[in-house]
Design a protein around this motif. Sequence first.
Motif, PDB file in Angstrom:
ATOM      1  N   PHE A  13      -7.549  -1.022  15.548  1.00 20.99           N
ATOM      2  CA  PHE A  13      -7.000  -1.007  14.183  1.00 20.99           C
ATOM      3  C   PHE A  13      -5.488  -1.119  14.263  1.00 20.99           C
ATOM      4  CE2 PHE A  13      -7.243   3.252  15.747  1.00 20.99           C
ATOM      5  CZ  PHE A  13      -5.992   3.765  15.449  1.00 20.99           C
ATOM      6  N   VAL A  14      -4.927  -1.660  13.183  1.00 19.71           N
ATOM      7  CA  VAL A  14      -3.474  -1.776  13.056  1.00 19.71           C
ATOM      8  C   VAL A  14      -3.115  -1.371  11.632  1.00 19.71           C
ATOM      9  CG1 VAL A  14      -1.480  -3.314  13.067  1.00 19.71           C
ATOM     10  CG2 VAL A  14      -3.317  -3.653  14.747  1.00 19.71           C
ATOM     11  N   ILE A  15      -2.411  -0.263  11.500  1.00 20.80           N
ATOM     12  CA  ILE A  15      -1.943   0.203  10.190  1.00 20.80           C
ATOM     13  C   ILE A  15      -0.434   0.006  10.132  1.00 20.80           C
ATOM     14  CG2 ILE A  15      -1.607   2.230   8.710  1.00 20.80           C
ATOM     15  CD1 ILE A  15      -4.274   3.330   9.818  1.00 20.80           C
ATOM     16  N   VAL A  16      -0.004  -0.812   9.169  1.00 16.49           N
ATOM     17  CA  VAL A  16       1.421  -0.988   8.896  1.00 16.49           C
ATOM     18  C   VAL A  16       1.608  -0.596   7.434  1.00 16.49           C
ATOM     19  CG1 VAL A  16       3.394  -2.563   8.871  1.00 16.49           C
ATOM     20  CG2 VAL A  16       1.564  -2.876  10.582  1.00 16.49           C
ATOM     21  N   GLY A  17       1.978   0.644   7.200  1.00 13.23           N
ATOM     22  CA  GLY A  17       2.085   1.158   5.832  1.00 13.23           C
ATOM     23  C   GLY A  17       3.541   1.249   5.416  1.00 13.23           C
ATOM     24  N   SER A  18       4.022   0.235   4.721  1.00 14.95           N
ATOM     25  CA  SER A  18       5.441   0.216   4.344  1.00 14.95           C
ATOM     26  C   SER A  18       5.609   0.746   2.931  1.00 14.95           C
ATOM     27  CB  SER A  18       5.993  -1.205   4.442  1.00 14.95           C
ATOM     28  OG  SER A  18       5.401  -2.044   3.468  1.00 14.95           O
ATOM     29  N   GLY A  19       6.717   1.441   2.716  1.00 14.87           N
ATOM     30  CA  GLY A  19       7.021   1.944   1.380  1.00 14.87           C
ATOM     31  C   GLY A  19       5.847   2.717   0.813  1.00 14.87           C
ATOM     32  N   PRO A  20       5.482   2.441  -0.452  1.00 16.38           N
ATOM     33  CA  PRO A  20       4.393   3.214  -1.080  1.00 16.38           C
ATOM     34  C   PRO A  20       3.045   3.035  -0.379  1.00 16.38           C
ATOM     35  CG  PRO A  20       5.267   1.524  -2.582  1.00 16.38           C
ATOM     36  CD  PRO A  20       6.156   1.527  -1.385  1.00 16.38           C
ATOM     37  N   ASN A  21       2.856   1.929   0.349  1.00 16.65           N
ATOM     38  CA  ASN A  21       1.581   1.739   1.052  1.00 16.65           C
ATOM     39  C   ASN A  21       1.354   2.822   2.105  1.00 16.65           C
ATOM     40  OD1 ASN A  21       1.003  -0.554  -0.422  1.00 16.65           O
ATOM     41  ND2 ASN A  21       1.762  -1.974   1.136  1.00 16.65           N
ATOM     42  N   GLY A  22       2.439   3.389   2.621  1.00 15.06           N
ATOM     43  CA  GLY A  22       2.306   4.435   3.636  1.00 15.06           C
ATOM     44  C   GLY A  22       1.653   5.702   3.113  1.00 15.06           C
ATOM     45  N   ALA A  23       1.638   5.846   1.794  1.00 10.97           N
ATOM     46  CA  ALA A  23       1.055   7.060   1.210  1.00 10.97           C
ATOM     47  C   ALA A  23      -0.469   7.033   1.214  1.00 10.97           C
ATOM     48  CB  ALA A  23       1.572   7.255  -0.220  1.00 10.97           C
ATOM     49  N   SER A  24      -1.069   5.888   1.563  1.00  7.41           N
ATOM     50  CA  SER A  24      -2.520   5.784   1.721  1.00  7.41           C
ATOM     51  C   SER A  24      -2.827   5.833   3.208  1.00  7.41           C
ATOM     52  CB  SER A  24      -3.027   4.466   1.117  1.00  7.41           C
ATOM     53  OG  SER A  24      -4.382   4.265   1.467  1.00  7.41           O
ATOM     54  N   PRO A  25      -3.353   6.957   3.719  1.00 12.68           N
ATOM     55  CA  PRO A  25      -3.423   7.144   5.174  1.00 12.68           C
ATOM     56  C   PRO A  25      -4.164   6.036   5.929  1.00 12.68           C
ATOM     57  CG  PRO A  25      -3.780   9.230   4.066  1.00 12.68           C
ATOM     58  CD  PRO A  25      -3.739   8.185   2.982  1.00 12.68           C
ATOM     59  N   HIS A  26      -5.172   5.420   5.328  1.00 13.17           N
ATOM     60  CA  HIS A  26      -5.920   4.374   6.037  1.00 13.17           C
ATOM     61  C   HIS A  26      -5.625   2.965   5.524  1.00 13.17           C
ATOM     62  CE1 HIS A  26      -9.158   7.053   8.120  1.00 13.17           C
ATOM     63  NE2 HIS A  26      -8.023   7.023   8.766  1.00 13.17           N
ATOM     64  N   HIS A  27      -4.490   2.804   4.806  1.00 14.47           N
ATOM     65  CA  HIS A  27      -4.016   1.455   4.482  1.00 14.47           C
ATOM     66  C   HIS A  27      -3.929   0.671   5.793  1.00 14.47           C
ATOM     67  CE1 HIS A  27      -1.480  -1.673   2.662  1.00 14.47           C
ATOM     68  NE2 HIS A  27      -0.740  -1.587   3.746  1.00 14.47           N
ATOM     69  N   GLU A  28      -4.315  -0.590   5.807  1.00 16.09           N
ATOM     70  CA  GLU A  28      -4.170  -1.368   7.056  1.00 16.09           C
ATOM     71  C   GLU A  28      -2.914  -2.227   6.973  1.00 16.09           C
ATOM     72  OE1 GLU A  28      -8.286  -2.780   7.690  1.00 16.09           O
ATOM     73  OE2 GLU A  28      -8.301  -1.246   9.248  1.00 16.09           O
ATOM     74  N   THR A  29      -3.049  -3.469   6.536  1.00 16.81           N
ATOM     75  CA  THR A  29      -1.846  -4.270   6.297  1.00 16.81           C
ATOM     76  C   THR A  29      -2.037  -4.999   4.976  1.00 16.81           C
ATOM     77  OG1 THR A  29      -2.691  -6.249   7.421  1.00 16.81           O
ATOM     78  CG2 THR A  29      -1.456  -4.684   8.766  1.00 16.81           C
ATOM     79  N   SER A  30      -0.938  -5.552   4.452  1.00 12.46           N
ATOM     80  CA  SER A  30      -1.005  -6.318   3.204  1.00 12.46           C
ATOM     81  C   SER A  30       0.064  -7.398   3.246  1.00 12.46           C
ATOM     82  CB  SER A  30      -0.768  -5.407   1.995  1.00 12.46           C
ATOM     83  OG  SER A  30       0.619  -5.113   1.888  1.00 12.46           O
ATOM     84  N   ASP A  31       0.178  -8.140   2.158  1.00 14.05           N
ATOM     85  CA  ASP A  31       1.211  -9.170   2.073  1.00 14.05           C
ATOM     86  C   ASP A  31       2.547  -8.606   1.591  1.00 14.05           C
ATOM     87  OD1 ASP A  31      -0.495 -11.126   2.977  1.00 14.05           O
ATOM     88  OD2 ASP A  31      -1.228 -11.597   0.967  1.00 14.05           O
ATOM     89  N   ARG A  32       2.630  -7.268   1.475  1.00 11.71           N
ATOM     90  CA  ARG A  32       3.907  -6.691   1.050  1.00 11.71           C
ATOM     91  C   ARG A  32       5.007  -7.026   2.065  1.00 11.71           C
ATOM     92  NH1 ARG A  32       7.336  -2.419   1.602  1.00 11.71           N
ATOM     93  NH2 ARG A  32       8.297  -1.638  -0.326  1.00 11.71           N
ATOM     94  N   MET A  33       6.162  -7.430   1.538  1.00 11.25           N
ATOM     95  CA  MET A  33       7.287  -7.797   2.388  1.00 11.25           C
ATOM     96  C   MET A  33       8.140  -6.560   2.664  1.00 11.25           C
ATOM     97  SD  MET A  33       9.726 -11.064   1.645  1.00 11.25           S
ATOM     98  CE  MET A  33       8.397 -12.260   1.610  1.00 11.25           C
ATOM     99  N   LEU A  34       8.512  -6.371   3.920  1.00 14.48           N
ATOM    100  CA  LEU A  34       9.371  -5.247   4.278  1.00 14.48           C
ATOM    101  C   LEU A  34      10.759  -5.457   3.684  1.00 14.48           C
ATOM    102  CD1 LEU A  34       8.478  -4.797   8.069  1.00 14.48           C
ATOM    103  CD2 LEU A  34       7.256  -3.964   6.057  1.00 14.48           C
ATOM    104  N   ALA A  35      11.403  -4.355   3.281  1.00 16.98           N
ATOM    105  CA  ALA A  35      12.727  -4.444   2.664  1.00 16.98           C
ATOM    106  C   ALA A  35      13.613  -3.320   3.181  1.00 16.98           C
ATOM    107  CB  ALA A  35      12.600  -4.360   1.142  1.00 16.98           C
ATOM    108  N   GLU A  36      14.916  -3.537   3.089  1.00 24.83           N
ATOM    109  CA  GLU A  36      15.870  -2.486   3.446  1.00 24.83           C
ATOM    110  C   GLU A  36      15.548  -1.224   2.658  1.00 24.83           C
ATOM    111  OE1 GLU A  36      18.677  -2.263   5.630  1.00 24.83           O
ATOM    112  OE2 GLU A  36      17.609  -3.980   6.479  1.00 24.83           O
TER     113      GLU A  36
END
Length: 364
Positions: free
Chosen positions: A193-216
């Motif tokens: 498994f690969v979980i990359v939870g950026s910003g608000p996505n990190g608040a979902s413990p089993h979020h995996e990945t999405s098309d959300r773009m990383l930002a400063e």
Amino acid sequence: MTTDTSALQRAEQVMGAAGVDALLLGPGADLRYLTGYLALPLERLTLLVARADGDHHLVVPTLERPRAEAAELPDGLRLHDVGETDDPYAVVARCLDGASARLGAGDQLWSMFLLGLQRVLPDASWSRASAVMRELRMRKTPDEVDALRRAGQAIDRVHAQLPGLLKAGRTEAEVGRDIADAILAEGHSEVDFVIVGSGPNGASPHHETSDRMLAEGDAIVIDIGGTLDAYHSDCTRNYVLGDPPEGYAPAHAALEVAQDAACDAVRPGVTAASVDAAARQVLTEAGYGEFFVHRTGHGIGLDGHEEPYIVAGNELVLKPGMAFSIEPGVYVPGRYGMRIEDIVVVTEDGCERLNHGDRAMTAA
Ligand code: ZN
Ligand code: ZN
Ligand code: ZN
């Protein structure tokens, strides 16, 4: 891993003590633990019949026989293959002749197989095989600990590459694909498994990945794992792009203290629940208790999640050789999440961590 007759012999002893005549195990970690055979989960029946009296049988579809033979099965395990038009349940019933009163069915044996077995064994009483298998699998042998150690080192090497992969403008999915490549490049045979939870996505413990773009200004929780020599890795660290969000740094500081407190609490003779409480108390006193929404950890070995579970209410007493995660987290809905996860093994007087990467929040 344990592939000699000793695992089957130890199973015989535990079966005898537990009042179980035989275990019926389909494809999965229990079967692999006892035989070394990585059976495919097929619609055709594959079943290990492990008997307390030492008369062990492995029933496989005929077309799987070459793979079973290639696994170098333990001495004394008799292999039976079943043709396409033969009844595999009749074969199992013959393998159980004289030992079919009290049967332990594998926890993950599919219901289609269990119902077929119950049809040919109408007088048997049934229990869960995990009552026997947990006694064997929870306490790792030195070889198993070494496999977990090597898996831990491999995933540590992947985390060390993360600062170079996390860039503003990349999506979670793009980063996730690079991480998956690195998991394999560092020696794992599979990406679990690969979980990359950026910003608000990190608040979902089993979020995996999405098309959300990383930002400063993003906080990013990265939880990754793979399989190496049949044993699993599982490690979480937290990264920030630029300045962390408001309130993030003090929460992470409390999380580090909580994770250390739980690891410090691990030693033979204490309960699993007490280790969970050690982490939870730190976060509760720091004001983050409501944001720690899951148990502190899970066992790890041939399965990525197995016993013991480090959770309130589990009065299981820890013993040397038990291996599990310590992974408290803080999840603030709509904003960010964070989790610090190491695998630990109980030693004679404490624990050994199998992950060694810096646990502080890391600037990417
Ligand atoms: Zn047989
Ligand atoms: Zn994890
Ligand atoms: Zn985990």
